[in-house]
Design a protein around this motif. Sequence first.
Motif, PDB file in Angstrom:
ATOM      1  N   ARG A 299      -5.161   5.827   5.457  1.00  0.00           N
ATOM      2  CA  ARG A 299      -3.777   5.178   5.685  1.00  0.00           C
ATOM      3  C   ARG A 299      -4.426   3.745   5.929  1.00  0.00           C
ATOM      4  N   PHE A 300      -5.406   3.401   6.488  1.00  0.00           N
ATOM      5  CA  PHE A 300      -5.916   2.019   6.473  1.00  0.00           C
ATOM      6  C   PHE A 300      -5.904   1.279   5.578  1.00  0.00           C
ATOM      7  N   THR A 301      -6.278   1.866   4.314  1.00  0.00           N
ATOM      8  CA  THR A 301      -6.284   0.958   3.296  1.00  0.00           C
ATOM      9  C   THR A 301      -4.892   0.471   2.906  1.00  0.00           C
ATOM     10  N   ALA A 302      -3.809   0.912   3.310  1.00  0.00           N
ATOM     11  CA  ALA A 302      -2.371   0.528   2.871  1.00  0.00           C
ATOM     12  C   ALA A 302      -2.268  -0.498   3.915  1.00  0.00           C
ATOM     13  N   ARG A 303      -2.858  -0.874   5.065  1.00  0.00           N
ATOM     14  CA  ARG A 303      -2.665  -1.942   5.776  1.00  0.00           C
ATOM     15  C   ARG A 303      -3.631  -3.035   5.387  1.00  0.00           C
ATOM     16  N   ILE A 304      -4.478  -3.032   4.607  1.00  0.00           N
ATOM     17  CA  ILE A 304      -5.235  -4.284   4.486  1.00  0.00           C
ATOM     18  C   ILE A 304      -4.741  -4.817   3.070  1.00  0.00           C
ATOM     19  N   GLU A 305      -4.938  -6.181   3.233  1.00  0.00           N
ATOM     20  CA  GLU A 305      -4.186  -7.103   2.460  1.00  0.00           C
ATOM     21  C   GLU A 305      -5.054  -7.151   1.095  1.00  0.00           C
TER      22      GLU A 305
END
Length: 163
Positions: free
Chosen positions: A56-62
């Motif tokens: 899920r964290f990767t979805a927030r990375i630009e």
Amino acid sequence: MNTKNLLARRRQSGAAAIEFALVFVPFFAVLYATITYGFTFLLLNSFKSAAEEAARFTARIEEVADAPALKAHLQAVVLSEDGTSGELSWLPSLLKDKVKVTVEGPDPADGKLTVGVSYPGYAQSPPLPLLRLPGVGAVPPLPEDLSASAVIYLSRPLLAGAR
């Protein structure tokens, strides 16, 4: 009458100790196996939650520079090295050192990213010692490796230069 009861008591004087000795070993083995399996499932559930949180964290990375930088970011998230209270923040550092984080992807074709969290060699070096019973062996039998993974499909390129 009193001498009859006295003789009966003398014949039964060690019976309670023998019964206790016979019942205690299997009872303790079942209790210890329950606690050890419970801890194993706690670790496995924490690994699954940590892998999902990293995905899920990767979805927030630009955007990230390259794949090794992405792996370093995700490893920090999984092992709570970035100052957050993550899923594995409760683990002592001796166990955290044995936890491995793997990242596969993201695949340029479909954006598939897989995050894996594992404890290789769990059966050889478990956090709780195994109980070895004669005739039974190790109690409880443990899996060789503990591992969990999570998959996320990204709709946009994550690595710089992949646009």
